[in-house]
Write a protein that holds these residues in place. Structure first.
Motif, PDB file in Angstrom:
ATOM      1  N   GLU A  29     -77.225  -5.301  -8.413  1.00  0.00           N
ATOM      2  CA  GLU A  29     -76.552  -4.506  -7.399  1.00  0.00           C
ATOM      3  C   GLU A  29     -76.484  -3.045  -7.825  1.00  0.00           C
ATOM      4  O   GLU A  29     -76.741  -2.144  -7.040  1.00  0.00           O
ATOM      5  CB  GLU A  29     -75.145  -5.057  -7.170  1.00  0.00           C
ATOM      6  CG  GLU A  29     -74.354  -4.300  -6.110  1.00  0.00           C
ATOM      7  CD  GLU A  29     -72.993  -4.926  -5.874  1.00  0.00           C
ATOM      8  OE1 GLU A  29     -72.937  -5.972  -5.205  1.00  0.00           O
ATOM      9  OE2 GLU A  29     -72.001  -4.399  -6.384  1.00  0.00           O
ATOM     10  N   SER A  30     -76.158  -2.823  -9.112  1.00  0.00           N
ATOM     11  CA  SER A  30     -76.038  -1.443  -9.577  1.00  0.00           C
ATOM     12  C   SER A  30     -77.372  -0.714  -9.518  1.00  0.00           C
ATOM     13  O   SER A  30     -77.418   0.494  -9.319  1.00  0.00           O
ATOM     14  CB  SER A  30     -75.481  -1.419 -11.007  1.00  0.00           C
ATOM     15  OG  SER A  30     -76.405  -1.987 -11.923  1.00  0.00           O
ATOM     16  N   GLU A  31     -78.456  -1.467  -9.705  1.00  0.00           N
ATOM     17  CA  GLU A  31     -79.774  -0.838  -9.617  1.00  0.00           C
ATOM     18  C   GLU A  31     -80.059  -0.315  -8.223  1.00  0.00           C
ATOM     19  O   GLU A  31     -80.819   0.630  -8.044  1.00  0.00           O
ATOM     20  CB  GLU A  31     -80.855  -1.848 -10.019  1.00  0.00           C
ATOM     21  CG  GLU A  31     -80.865  -2.189 -11.506  1.00  0.00           C
ATOM     22  CD  GLU A  31     -81.863  -3.282 -11.830  1.00  0.00           C
ATOM     23  OE1 GLU A  31     -82.512  -3.774 -10.880  1.00  0.00           O
ATOM     24  OE2 GLU A  31     -81.984  -3.649 -13.003  1.00  0.00           O
ATOM     25  N   ASN A  32     -79.460  -0.911  -7.219  1.00  0.00           N
ATOM     26  CA  ASN A  32     -79.698  -0.502  -5.839  1.00  0.00           C
ATOM     27  C   ASN A  32     -78.589   0.394  -5.293  1.00  0.00           C
ATOM     28  O   ASN A  32     -78.522   0.647  -4.097  1.00  0.00           O
ATOM     29  CB  ASN A  32     -79.860  -1.722  -4.944  1.00  0.00           C
ATOM     30  CG  ASN A  32     -81.266  -2.299  -5.027  1.00  0.00           C
ATOM     31  OD1 ASN A  32     -82.005  -1.976  -5.946  1.00  0.00           O
ATOM     32  ND2 ASN A  32     -81.628  -3.132  -4.078  1.00  0.00           N
ATOM     33  N   VAL A  33     -77.717   0.850  -6.173  1.00  0.00           N
ATOM     34  CA  VAL A  33     -76.684   1.815  -5.789  1.00  0.00           C
ATOM     35  C   VAL A  33     -77.164   3.207  -6.167  1.00  0.00           C
ATOM     36  O   VAL A  33     -77.468   3.482  -7.325  1.00  0.00           O
ATOM     37  CB  VAL A  33     -75.342   1.511  -6.489  1.00  0.00           C
ATOM     38  CG1 VAL A  33     -74.333   2.615  -6.182  1.00  0.00           C
ATOM     39  CG2 VAL A  33     -74.801   0.163  -6.040  1.00  0.00           C
ATOM     40  N   ASN A  66     -84.401  -5.599   0.048  1.00  0.00           N
ATOM     41  CA  ASN A  66     -84.227  -4.581  -0.988  1.00  0.00           C
ATOM     42  C   ASN A  66     -83.279  -3.498  -0.482  1.00  0.00           C
ATOM     43  O   ASN A  66     -83.589  -2.306  -0.482  1.00  0.00           O
ATOM     44  CB  ASN A  66     -85.583  -3.970  -1.372  1.00  0.00           C
ATOM     45  CG  ASN A  66     -85.483  -3.061  -2.580  1.00  0.00           C
ATOM     46  OD1 ASN A  66     -84.666  -3.274  -3.474  1.00  0.00           O
ATOM     47  ND2 ASN A  66     -86.316  -2.023  -2.607  1.00  0.00           N
ATOM     48  N   GLN A  67     -82.113  -3.928  -0.033  1.00  0.00           N
ATOM     49  CA  GLN A  67     -81.161  -2.995   0.556  1.00  0.00           C
ATOM     50  C   GLN A  67     -80.522  -2.122  -0.510  1.00  0.00           C
ATOM     51  O   GLN A  67     -80.405  -2.508  -1.663  1.00  0.00           O
ATOM     52  CB  GLN A  67     -80.085  -3.765   1.329  1.00  0.00           C
ATOM     53  CG  GLN A  67     -80.652  -4.555   2.498  1.00  0.00           C
ATOM     54  CD  GLN A  67     -79.578  -4.966   3.492  1.00  0.00           C
ATOM     55  OE1 GLN A  67     -78.398  -4.706   3.300  1.00  0.00           O
ATOM     56  NE2 GLN A  67     -79.994  -5.630   4.560  1.00  0.00           N
ATOM     57  N   ILE A  68     -80.132  -0.933  -0.076  1.00  0.00           N
ATOM     58  CA  ILE A  68     -79.487   0.000  -0.989  1.00  0.00           C
ATOM     59  C   ILE A  68     -78.052   0.256  -0.546  1.00  0.00           C
ATOM     60  O   ILE A  68     -77.666  -0.018   0.596  1.00  0.00           O
ATOM     61  CB  ILE A  68     -80.234   1.345  -1.061  1.00  0.00           C
ATOM     62  CG1 ILE A  68     -80.194   2.043   0.311  1.00  0.00           C
ATOM     63  CG2 ILE A  68     -81.647   1.167  -1.544  1.00  0.00           C
ATOM     64  CD1 ILE A  68     -80.598   3.495   0.249  1.00  0.00           C
ATOM     65  N   THR A 100     -83.409  10.636 -12.654  1.00  0.00           N
ATOM     66  CA  THR A 100     -82.575   9.564 -13.200  1.00  0.00           C
ATOM     67  C   THR A 100     -83.383   8.272 -13.282  1.00  0.00           C
ATOM     68  O   THR A 100     -84.539   8.205 -12.846  1.00  0.00           O
ATOM     69  CB  THR A 100     -81.335   9.318 -12.316  1.00  0.00           C
ATOM     70  OG1 THR A 100     -81.759   8.753 -11.056  1.00  0.00           O
ATOM     71  CG2 THR A 100     -80.581  10.611 -12.053  1.00  0.00           C
ATOM     72  N   ASN A 101     -82.740   7.224 -13.774  1.00  0.00           N
ATOM     73  CA  ASN A 101     -83.415   5.922 -13.881  1.00  0.00           C
ATOM     74  C   ASN A 101     -83.718   5.310 -12.518  1.00  0.00           C
ATOM     75  O   ASN A 101     -84.533   4.396 -12.412  1.00  0.00           O
ATOM     76  CB  ASN A 101     -82.553   4.949 -14.700  1.00  0.00           C
ATOM     77  CG  ASN A 101     -82.437   5.367 -16.150  1.00  0.00           C
ATOM     78  OD1 ASN A 101     -83.314   6.046 -16.680  1.00  0.00           O
ATOM     79  ND2 ASN A 101     -81.335   4.984 -16.798  1.00  0.00           N
TER      80      ASN A 101
END
Length: 422
Positions: free
Chosen positions: A23-27, A56-58, A309-310
Motif C-alpha cells: 500500500e505504501s508503495e502506491n501512496v 494498480n490503484q494509487i 524519489t523511490n
C-alpha cells in the motif's frame, strides 16, 4: 498444536506487513496549493487513473500549503539532500521554477520519455527545459485576454468587433472615449505591481533575462514600451486604480471599470457576479505597435513536477496517463474545477467547444486555446524575484515623472547585477 497456531499468527502478521508495504508503495506524496483549483484537479486525476488501473490503484497523500510556503519548504528540504523528505509530486509556479530547477536539477526527474511536449503550449515547456531535458508536466494556462462589459462599451458606441486584435494605442483611444461618455474607467489594475507590466512585456516575446542568463533591461525596447503604455493609461485617466486583489475584484464585479486584461483563471472571478450574466465578452490581448507585439500573452500559471524519489516511476506513469495525455480528463477539469489546461488537444473536447452563457454564448475556452498557442516563449531566469522587486521599488518615481524609462531600467539592472554577484 501451539506451534502451528503460532506459525499461523506469524504468517498472518507477515501477510499484513506485506500488504502495508504494498500500500505504501502506491501512496504518492503531493505538495500543492489551492484546494478548489490545483488540489481539486490532482484529485480528479487520481480518480481518473484509478478507474483505468483497477489492479494498480494509487492514493495521493496531499499536503496543502500556500505557494510561498511550499517554495520555502522545498528549498529547505532540497538543501538537506535527504530524499526521504521530498514529495513525490509537487506544483511549482512557472516563474520561479527555472531558478529551482537550475539550482537543484538532480532532485527532479526527466519526463521527456513519457510526455509528448509538442502537444502542449510551447511557452510553458520552455521554462521547464534544461539542456534539452524536460522536467515538468505543463498544467494550467494564464493565457490573457480582455474581459470587458459589452453593455458599457455599447453605451459609448462600440461593439465586439471594435476590440478584436487591436493595439494598446487604440485601446487607450477607446478608453478615453468610454470614460468621457460613460464616466466609467476603461480598465482596472494595480499600478505598483508587476502583473500588467509583465503581460505587456511577454506579448512582445521579451522578459527580464537573455538566454545566456544575463539581465535584459538596459536597451530593451520592449521593456521601455511596456512601461510607457502603462504610464499612458494612467496619464489619460482611464484606469480604476486598485491597491490590492480585493479592490481589483471590486472594480470588475462592481461595474466601476469596463474591462480587465487578465489570465484565463480570472473567469471564475468575473462570473462571481451572476446578475451580470450575458453582459461580459472576451477579446484578444492588445498588442504593442512596435513590430514586436502580438495579440497574445500570459499571466501566472503553474506546472507539476516529479521528484527523484523511490516512487518516481509510479509518479511518472500517473502524470503521463492523466494530465499528460487525457483529453476527457481535461473536459472534467474545466467543468468541475475551472481549469483551462495547456494541453492543446483538449480544445477538441465538447466542454471546450461549448458556448458560455455568462459571456453571451461566446466560446471563450476555444478562444483561450487559440490564443495560448500563440503566446511567446520568454526567459524567466534564475533571479526573477530580484528583478521584480527592484523594478517595483522604482515605479512610483516613474509614474510621477521623477525618472524616465531608461533611468528606471538602468537602476533596476544595476541593483539586480549587484545582488547576483553577492
Amino acid at each position: 498444536m501451539k506451534f502451528f497456531k503460532g506459525l499461523t499468527i506469524f504468517s498472518l502478521f507477515m501477510v499484513l506487513l506485506g500488504c502495508g508495504e504494498k500500500e505504501s508503495e502506491n501512496v504518492l506524496k503531493v505538495w500543492a496549493w489551492d484546494p478548489n483549483f490545483n488540489i481539486k484537479a490532482i484529485n480528479l486525476a487520481q480518480e481518473n487513473f484509478n478507474k483505468k488501473n483497477p489492479d494498480n490503484q494509487i492514493q495521493l497523500e496531499i499536503v496543502e500549503m500556500s505557494r510561498v510556503d511550499l517554495e520555502q519548504k522545498l528549498i529547505t528540504v532540497l538543501s538537506t539532500e535527504d530524499k526521504s523528505t521530498y514529495p513525490d509530486i509537487l506544483l511549482l509556479g512557472d516563474r520561479n521554477a527555472p531558478m529551482i530547477l537550475a539550482t537543484y536539477k538532480s532532485a527532479f526527474t526527466e519526463l521527456q520519455d513519457v510526455i509528448k511536449y509538442e502537444d502542449f503550449a510551447q511557452y510553458k515547456v520552455n521554462g521547464m527545459t534544461i539542456d534539452d531535458k524536460v522536467y515538468g508536466v505543463p498544467f494550467d494556462s494564464g493565457v490573457t485576454g480582455i474581459y470587458y462589459r459589452k453593455d458599457i462599451l455599447n453605451m459609448a458606441g462600440y461593439n465586439e468587433n471594435d476590440l478584436e486584435n487591436i493595439t494598446w494605442n487604440r485601446f487607450i483611444e477607446i478608453g478615453k472615449d468610454v470614460k468621457e461618455k460613460t464616466k466609467i474607467d476603461m480598465i482596472t489594475f494595480v499600478p505598483n505591481e508587476m502583473t500588467m507590466y509583465e503581460t505587456i512585456l511577454q506579448s512582445q516575446g521579451s522578459n527580464y533575462f537573455k538566454p545566456d542568463g544575463s539581465v535584459n533591461l538596459v536597451g530593451n525596447e520592449a521593456a521601455k514600451d511596456s512601461l510607457s503604455i502603462i504610464k499612458s493609461m494612467l496619464d489619460n485617466k482611464i484606469v480604476k486604480q486598485a491597491t490590492d486583489w480585493t479592490t481589483f475584484v471590486g472594480a470588475v464585479n462592481g461595474g466601476t471599470a469596463a474591462s480587465s486584461v487578465s489570465g484565463s483563471w480570472f473567469t471564475a472571478t468575473v462570473m462571481g457576479a451572476p446578475e451580470q450574466k450575458g453582459l461580459w465578452r472576451m477579446a484578444p490581448t492588445p498588442r504593442v505597435d512596435n513590430g514586436l507585439g502580438i495579440n497574445a500573452s500570459n499571466e501566472g500559471g503553474a506546472s507539476w513536477y516529479v521528484m527523484n524519489t523511490n516512487r518516481k516511476d509510479l509518479s511518472k506513469k500517473f502524470l503521463a496517463e492523466t494530465l499528460g495525455s487525457d483529453i476527457d480528463l481535461y473536459q472534467i477539469l474545466l467543468k468541475e474545477a475551472g481549469v483551462v489546461g495547456t494541453y492543446l488537444p483538449a480544445g477538441k473536447g465538447e466542454v471546450y467547444a461549448a458556448g458560455v452563457d455568462f459571456f453571451g454564448g461566446q466560446k471563450i475556452y476555444q478562444d483561450f486555446i487559440k490564443w495560448m498557442s500563440l503566446v511567446p516563449e520568454v526567459e524567466y531566469g534564475r533571479y526573477y524575484g530580484e528583478v521584480t522587486s527592484n523594478i517595483m521599488m522604482l515605479l512610483p518615481d516613474y509614474y510621477i515623472g521623477k525618472i524616465s524609462e531608461d533611468e528606471l531600467l538602468e537602476r533596476a539592472q544595476e541593483k539586480t547585477e549587484q545582488m547576483i554577484k553577492k
